[in-house]
Scaffold this active site. Structure first.
Site, PDB file in Angstrom:
ATOM      1  N   ASP A 317       0.718  -1.293   0.010  1.00  0.00           N
ATOM      2  CA  ASP A 317       0.013  -0.028   0.041  1.00  0.00           C
ATOM      3  C   ASP A 317       0.764   1.325   0.047  1.00  0.00           C
ATOM      4  O   ASP A 317       1.697   1.647   0.785  1.00  0.00           O
ATOM      5  CB  ASP A 317      -0.792  -0.046   1.359  1.00  0.00           C
ATOM      6  CG  ASP A 317      -1.911   0.945   1.245  1.00  0.00           C
ATOM      7  OD1 ASP A 317      -1.712   2.161   0.269  1.00  0.00           O
ATOM      8  OD2 ASP A 317      -2.975   0.999   1.817  1.00  0.00           O
ATOM      9  N   ARG A 319       0.038   4.408  -0.257  1.00  0.00           N
ATOM     10  CA  ARG A 319      -0.771   5.908  -0.256  1.00  0.00           C
ATOM     11  C   ARG A 319      -0.392   6.560   1.364  1.00  0.00           C
ATOM     12  O   ARG A 319       0.138   6.007   2.094  1.00  0.00           O
ATOM     13  CB  ARG A 319      -2.131   5.307   0.142  1.00  0.00           C
ATOM     14  CG  ARG A 319      -2.814   4.898  -1.053  1.00  0.00           C
ATOM     15  CD  ARG A 319      -4.241   4.522  -1.145  1.00  0.00           C
ATOM     16  NE  ARG A 319      -4.337   3.422  -0.165  1.00  0.00           N
ATOM     17  CZ  ARG A 319      -5.567   2.807   0.251  1.00  0.00           C
ATOM     18  NH1 ARG A 319      -6.549   3.468  -0.232  1.00  0.00           N
ATOM     19  NH2 ARG A 319      -5.886   1.671   0.897  1.00  0.00           N
TER      20      ARG A 319
HETATM   21  N1  GTP Z   1      -2.456  -1.841  -6.265  1.00  0.00           N
HETATM   22  C1  GTP Z   1      -3.856  -2.453  -6.461  1.00  0.00           C
HETATM   23  N2  GTP Z   1      -4.872  -1.440  -5.945  1.00  0.00           N
HETATM   24  C2  GTP Z   1      -6.190  -1.592  -5.964  1.00  0.00           C
HETATM   25  C3  GTP Z   1      -6.610  -3.073  -6.233  1.00  0.00           C
HETATM   26  N3  GTP Z   1      -7.849  -3.149  -6.512  1.00  0.00           N
HETATM   27  C4  GTP Z   1      -8.211  -1.968  -5.777  1.00  0.00           C
HETATM   28  N4  GTP Z   1      -7.206  -0.997  -5.770  1.00  0.00           N
HETATM   29  C5  GTP Z   1      -6.974   0.452  -5.307  1.00  0.00           C
HETATM   30  O1  GTP Z   1      -7.172   0.466  -3.937  1.00  0.00           O
HETATM   31  C6  GTP Z   1      -7.913   1.767  -3.364  1.00  0.00           C
HETATM   32  C7  GTP Z   1      -9.178   1.621  -2.963  1.00  0.00           C
HETATM   33  O2  GTP Z   1      -8.904   1.551  -1.407  1.00  0.00           O
HETATM   34  P1  GTP Z   1      -9.976   2.273  -0.500  1.00  0.00           P
HETATM   35  O3  GTP Z   1     -11.420   2.110  -1.000  1.00  0.00           O
HETATM   36  O4  GTP Z   1      -9.554   3.325  -0.350  1.00  0.00           O
HETATM   37  O5  GTP Z   1     -10.209   1.078   0.732  1.00  0.00           O
HETATM   38  P2  GTP Z   1      -9.287   0.513   1.676  1.00  0.00           P
HETATM   39  O6  GTP Z   1      -7.928   1.180   1.983  1.00  0.00           O
HETATM   40  O7  GTP Z   1      -8.780  -0.753   1.023  1.00  0.00           O
HETATM   41  O8  GTP Z   1     -10.106   0.568   2.978  1.00  0.00           O
HETATM   42  P3  GTP Z   1     -11.380   0.851   3.309  1.00  0.00           P
HETATM   43  O9  GTP Z   1     -11.398   2.259   3.671  1.00  0.00           O
HETATM   44  O10 GTP Z   1     -12.062  -0.275   4.234  1.00  0.00           O
HETATM   45  O11 GTP Z   1     -12.521   0.718   2.016  1.00  0.00           O
HETATM   46  C8  GTP Z   1      -8.146   2.523  -4.839  1.00  0.00           C
HETATM   47  O12 GTP Z   1      -6.918   3.296  -5.274  1.00  0.00           O
HETATM   48  C9  GTP Z   1      -8.114   1.358  -5.842  1.00  0.00           C
HETATM   49  O13 GTP Z   1      -7.640   1.826  -7.390  1.00  0.00           O
HETATM   50  C10 GTP Z   1      -5.574  -3.908  -6.807  1.00  0.00           C
HETATM   51  O14 GTP Z   1      -5.589  -4.962  -7.066  1.00  0.00           O
HETATM   52  N5  GTP Z   1      -4.361  -3.559  -6.449  1.00  0.00           N
END
Ligand code: GTP
Length: 400
Positions: A317, A319
């Protein structure tokens, strides 16, 4: 959300020593698609940290530099990969309210990141000492197809040149930087950049901020435009951009559904405190759309979402949330209820000196788990399972 309670009760019986708001990691279950996609050895890593490296389990390491074997898929995929997509200059959020038929109040679980048992996981995110500077450049009223109205705020900042957004439900929530007077501007300039009280109408000439206040119904005095009259704490979602999930109907993730559901909850008439979706342009958990598409191909080759990132030499992650903290402060927020399953987000959004306090976490349970629509697909279920088992997400596996 009755079944959320049921799921929580079930969790409590399995982990007596944990606080009631902690959703424990569940034993590996025999979900058909995941048995195909992920070998059992890869599911052994803890939500609290990666499994020790071993010849068979080193793919679960959180070290982006770890040597990771590329595994071949054990079964052929039923679906062909998606056709190539153009990366858009701008990804609009999905329409709130669609596909979510039943109104239901969000239930918060109290959290306290200052104590280890506070329901915020065990990892401490690395935070910069100071928050970035942000400025709301413009806002506009957006009537939505669900009937709810929101104000879209576009932010600039001093750390990147991306257009981060705040989607604001509730007129009482105002941006300090937007309302602040700017040198040399006219009243028309203020109206055009959205720095006005009340509503715009043909022929309006005064912003209402430079002179005596126009009663907005919610804003009060000129000095106190950021003060909220309601005592209740607003709902907040920190959402990271997902072009695939929000715009081209991807069933690999739940991002589109989460965005819609957050907007729906915030626009319920019973939600007097309003709500804010901070929409950060950190596509693909910060690795960008191109790299995320590569990660999807690696997932189709048998790796999970964490392994795919690591194989591409990215962190699981990538971010950060300092911009979200700064935007929330600009919007006058000190205490929030955060819609998330991700404990790391709670600590991160609070900022280096707990500039913001997350009072409650509101779980984002997939609608299909609650029998309220949504969608099911092997890809999203594998994605959620990995988030629970490897990324510490506080969701019970009972829905899978
Ligand atoms: N690298 C990568 N990014 C993904 C994938 N699937 C979704 N994403 C990214 O993950 C991010 C979504 O994360 P959020 O919805 O903020 O959620 P989270 O951190 O998982 O936690 P929540 O707040 O519980 O939803 C977005 O930027 C998506 O583009 C994947 O398989 N790989």
């Amino acid at each position: 959300m009755p079944d959320l309670n049921a799921r929580q009760c079930q969790s409590e019986t399995t982990t007596q020593q944990l606080p009631s708001f902690y959703s424990p990691q569940t034993e590996t279950t025999s979900t058909p698609h995941n048995d195909d996609d992920v070998e059992p050895a890869d599911l052994s890593s803890s939500a609290n940290g990666p499994a020790p490296a071993s010849p068979t389990s080193n793919t679960s390491s959180s070290n982006p530099d770890a040597e990771l074997p590329l595994r071949l898929p054990t079964t052929p995929l039923a679906q062909p990969p998606p056709t190539s997509l153009l990366s858009p200059a701008f990804t609009p959020p999905a329409t709130p309210g669609t596909g979510t038929p039943l109104p239901s109040e969000p239930r918060g679980i109290p959290v306290d990141s200052s104590v280890p048992t506070g329901g915020c996981g065990s990892k401490r995110p690395r935070l910069l000492e100071s928050l970035p500077e942000v400025e709301c450049a413009v806002r506009a009223r957006i009537p939505t197809t669900s009937g709810a109205e929101m104000f879209l705020h576009l932010y600039t900042n001093n750390v990147d040149n991306k257009e981060h957004l705040a989607i604001v439900f509730g007129r009482q929530i105002r941006s300090r930087s937007l309302d602040a007077p700017r040198e040399g501007e006219t009243e028309l300039d203020r109206l055009v950049r959205g720095a006005y009280t009340g509503r715009l109408y043909p022929g309006r000439e005064e912003s209402g901020l430079a002179g005596p206040q126009i009663d907005d119904g919610n804003t009060s005095t000129q000095e106190g435009v950021n003060e909220q009259k309601e005592e209740t704490t607003p709902l907040v979602r920190i959402h990271s951009e997902c072009y695939t999930g929000e715009t081209v109907w991807s069933a690999r993730c739940d991002c589109g559904e989460q965005l819609d559901e957050a907007a729906r909850l915030m626009s319920l008439s019973s939600n007097k405190a309003g709500g804010i979706i901070v929409y950060l342009r950190q596509e693909g958990r910060g690795i960008g759309l191109g790299e995320k598409l590569k990660a999807y191909n690696l997932q189709d080759l048998g790796n999970d979402t964490v392994e795919a990132n690591l194989l591409l030499r990215h962190p699981a992650d990538a971010r950060s949330y300092g911009l979200a903290t700064a935007i929330l402060l600009d919007l006058g927020q000190k205490e929030i209820r955060l819609l998330t399953n991700n404990p790391e987000k709670i600590r991160a959004v609070e900022g280096p000196h707990r500039e913001i306090i997350v009072k409650e976490r509101v779980a984002m349970v997939p609608l299909s788990w609650k029998g309220r629509g949504g969608f099911r697909a092997p890809e999203v279920e594998g994605y959620l399972k990995t988030k629970i088992e490897k990324m510490g997400h506080m969701l019970d596996m009972g829905g899978l």
